[in-house]
Scaffold this motif. Sequence first.
Motif, PDB file in Angstrom:
ATOM      1  N   PRO A 440      70.972  49.878  67.496  1.00 16.35           N
ATOM      2  CA  PRO A 440      71.541  50.281  68.847  1.00 16.35           C
ATOM      3  C   PRO A 440      70.859  51.570  69.277  1.00 16.35           C
ATOM      4  O   PRO A 440      71.076  52.673  68.712  1.00 16.35           O
ATOM      5  N   SER A 441      70.342  51.449  70.447  1.00 20.84           N
ATOM      6  CA  SER A 441      69.701  52.696  71.325  1.00 20.84           C
ATOM      7  C   SER A 441      70.851  53.469  72.046  1.00 20.84           C
ATOM      8  O   SER A 441      72.154  53.107  72.444  1.00 20.84           O
ATOM      9  N   HIS A 442      70.457  54.687  72.886  1.00 16.82           N
ATOM     10  CA  HIS A 442      71.302  55.361  73.604  1.00 16.82           C
ATOM     11  C   HIS A 442      72.236  54.481  74.557  1.00 16.82           C
ATOM     12  O   HIS A 442      73.125  55.023  75.010  1.00 16.82           O
ATOM     13  N   ASP A 443      71.291  53.431  75.241  1.00 16.21           N
ATOM     14  CA  ASP A 443      71.884  52.569  76.237  1.00 16.21           C
ATOM     15  C   ASP A 443      72.469  51.378  75.843  1.00 16.21           C
ATOM     16  O   ASP A 443      72.647  50.310  76.856  1.00 16.21           O
ATOM     17  N   GLY A 444      72.551  51.068  74.616  1.00 19.33           N
ATOM     18  CA  GLY A 444      73.066  49.927  74.203  1.00 19.33           C
ATOM     19  C   GLY A 444      72.166  48.831  73.760  1.00 19.33           C
ATOM     20  O   GLY A 444      72.338  47.785  73.279  1.00 19.33           O
ATOM     21  N   GLU A 445      70.655  49.094  74.284  1.00 18.32           N
ATOM     22  CA  GLU A 445      69.517  48.234  74.075  1.00 18.32           C
ATOM     23  C   GLU A 445      69.385  48.190  72.515  1.00 18.32           C
ATOM     24  O   GLU A 445      69.770  49.227  71.696  1.00 18.32           O
ATOM     25  N   LEU A 446      68.989  46.902  71.756  1.00 17.69           N
ATOM     26  CA  LEU A 446      68.797  46.919  70.520  1.00 17.69           C
ATOM     27  C   LEU A 446      67.421  46.913  70.068  1.00 17.69           C
ATOM     28  O   LEU A 446      66.626  46.071  70.622  1.00 17.69           O
ATOM     29  N   TYR A 495      59.457  51.555  53.935  1.00 20.27           N
ATOM     30  CA  TYR A 495      58.450  51.538  54.836  1.00 20.27           C
ATOM     31  C   TYR A 495      58.882  50.875  56.266  1.00 20.27           C
ATOM     32  O   TYR A 495      59.155  49.457  55.890  1.00 20.27           O
ATOM     33  N   ALA A 496      59.064  51.558  57.294  1.00 21.52           N
ATOM     34  CA  ALA A 496      59.630  50.807  58.437  1.00 21.52           C
ATOM     35  C   ALA A 496      58.800  50.691  59.606  1.00 21.52           C
ATOM     36  O   ALA A 496      58.181  51.924  60.072  1.00 21.52           O
ATOM     37  N   ILE A 497      58.734  50.171  60.620  1.00 18.33           N
ATOM     38  CA  ILE A 497      58.151  49.826  61.944  1.00 18.33           C
ATOM     39  C   ILE A 497      59.417  49.855  63.053  1.00 18.33           C
ATOM     40  O   ILE A 497      60.268  48.787  62.964  1.00 18.33           O
ATOM     41  N   ALA A 498      59.494  50.938  63.987  1.00 21.82           N
ATOM     42  CA  ALA A 498      60.386  50.876  64.995  1.00 21.82           C
ATOM     43  C   ALA A 498      59.502  50.128  66.214  1.00 21.82           C
ATOM     44  O   ALA A 498      58.704  50.747  66.668  1.00 21.82           O
ATOM     45  N   LEU A 524      63.972  57.895  72.506  1.00 19.20           N
ATOM     46  CA  LEU A 524      65.299  57.713  72.037  1.00 19.20           C
ATOM     47  C   LEU A 524      65.242  56.229  71.209  1.00 19.20           C
ATOM     48  O   LEU A 524      66.214  56.488  70.333  1.00 19.20           O
ATOM     49  N   ASP A 525      64.777  55.340  71.426  1.00 18.91           N
ATOM     50  CA  ASP A 525      64.425  54.171  70.567  1.00 18.91           C
ATOM     51  C   ASP A 525      64.167  54.655  69.188  1.00 18.91           C
ATOM     52  O   ASP A 525      64.664  54.033  68.065  1.00 18.91           O
ATOM     53  N   PHE A 526      63.072  55.404  69.029  1.00 16.49           N
ATOM     54  CA  PHE A 526      62.610  55.943  67.763  1.00 16.49           C
ATOM     55  C   PHE A 526      63.644  56.617  67.019  1.00 16.49           C
ATOM     56  O   PHE A 526      64.321  56.453  66.055  1.00 16.49           O
TER      57      PHE A 526
END
Length: 703
Positions: A440-446, A495-498, A524-526
């Motif tokens: 979950p990002s700052h504005d609710g987007e996943l 190891y992860a990819i955002a 902010l998503d990252f």
Amino acid sequence: MKQTIFPSATPPVTEERPVDDTRHGITRVDEFAWLRADNWQEVFRDPSLLDPAIRSHLEAENAYQQALMADTEVLRKTLFQEMKGRIKEDDSSVPMKDGPFAYGSSYKKGGEQPRFFRTPRDGGTEEIILDGDHEAEGKPYFHLGGIEHTSDHKRLLWSFDDKGSEFFTLKTRDLPTGEDLADVITDTAGSGVWDAGNTGFFYTRLDPNHRPSKIFYHSLGTDTADDRLVFEETDPGFFMGVGGTRDNRWVMIGINDHETSEYRIIDAATPDAQPRLVAAREAGLQYDLEEGGDIFFVLTNADGAKDFKIMTAPVDNPGRENWSELVAHEPGRLILSVIGFKDFMVRLERKDSLPRIVIRDRADGSEHMIDFDEEAYSLGLSGSYEYDTEIMRFSYSSMTTPGQVFDYDMRTRERTLLKTQEVPSGHDPEHYVTRRLMAPSHDGELVPISLIHHRDTPIDGSAPCLLYGYGAYGIAIPAAFNTNILSLADRGFVYAIAHTRGGKDKGFAWYEDGKRQKKTNTFLDFIAAATHLVAENYTGHDRIVAQGGSAGGMLMGAIANLAPDAFGGIIAEVPFVDVLDTMLDDTLPLTPPEWPEWGNPIASVEDYRTIAAYSPYDNVGAKNYPPILAVAGLTDPRVTYWEPAKWIARLRKLKTGDNPVLFKINMDAGHAGASGRFSRLEEIAYNYAFALKVVGRDKTEAG
């Protein structure tokens, strides 16, 4: 923040020569502007022309990073050998059929550069038509560009860049003799298209500012100075290139920026004809052309089709007024590309963050998809050299499944596995776990996260993590197999990819929500992805090493300013960190074409303020930054070397705390780093050694 132990060394002190710049009534001071060489165009062609004072500073930076990383030398060699051991040194592609031959590429054992070969169509003796290792002899940098054979299979058009500056030299080879002809053209974009009679070719010439401004036609055997100008693009805000169709019927001149496109076509049988406009550029209208016999397939966002639709246009009159809808727009299903065949049409699309391949029978309009089982995976369309065929080739991999190449019979729906990527040192997919998370990002987007870790790695918050991000230009980072990251996974890393906004991972709207005025969503998503990985007990903030390159390097600079405590280290490769200065300099190669992506701060005070608010270089402050590694190339025309050079200098000047910032610059390369496949592994080993060091795992052996 945990303190990382580096050997003692004194960092370079960068001389300050303040320069004022006032735009829109706003004055900025750049104390390190002198690091930008006034003769940068000449330096791209001849690095020896670099100002000695700048060269001395860059060499001091290299000496400093070498001193701080000296105690990782054994680790770097170990990592290199591990990664090299996962590469089949004498690997070969599956040849692709074209008329009497099948064409492919291969490497010889120990070779750095690819070789291109052909065999008789149904098998036989291999003929090497271009040996990259031979062509690269004696050159510190060498990169092969386009390879294009004639339809009669008698000649080869090929190109190379031996500076890293992406000014390619085109050459023509006579295949029966193996000798290059006198037809040599410099300063090209790296590829060309033969006319139908194989008597000459079209190519793109770069201007002194590295912009593809002109298309020329060269007739074999004539003086290149007499080449005919076919088309000139006078707007520096547009990219331009030339391509062809598999049936050798059309030459296509594609013109585009990041929001608008335009095509002009030439009958390949009449190379002297004037280019014919398909649909005039219209701000925001994008379209691509694909051959379809008596029609063109048109992939477009026309009429509000944000995630694109497919239309058809008659080849004799392909103007927009004659476009007819074939595949309707479906919100949330992003159509990425189209390949036309005589009896079928294939499209690659993405839905629910995953790619899929759809085959359409042109006779009755019926469609079917190719099914795949894994939770997250990567697909690629290889297409075909041939148009009149029922066989389509595609590639598949996942973060745990090595790359596979398939031939697919579009009529019988039979899938034939041609090749599975061989990992000589061994690879057992069962030893690894791959997952897909939604943060979950700052504005609710996943925000989707793709990750892989060793099955034995404890998920208790103790594991280190390398978190990769890009988030620009609509580019989606695939969840593909990568043998190099196994060296981290085997040492306990996650190891992860955002898949942040700015890419098209969740459709075109995902891209729009991460550009221009909405660019901060990417950052902010990252940060949200990092926070979610901690919340899900995969890692801890002081054990996350963030990594990104180019526009992803800009992401690294931004998150360093916004959330320095959220990361244990940062690796910024060829980082686009001086965004405002670059977008204010319309002489730089990519600046005008990039304005639709970032904004034009010359013309708009709003764009100026937007970029100034996040541009990493402009927002460095008195903060306790984590250890940072910046990597660059001297002759890079995309992200110029002075961007990271200035950024590192300002970080050292303003940061608090004792964490070091390092700058490693390849004095013999450009944007892509070292050109050889093994020398590139040495650079990756260096970056991974830095990551291991900052999380205290540099003494950990692979499990």
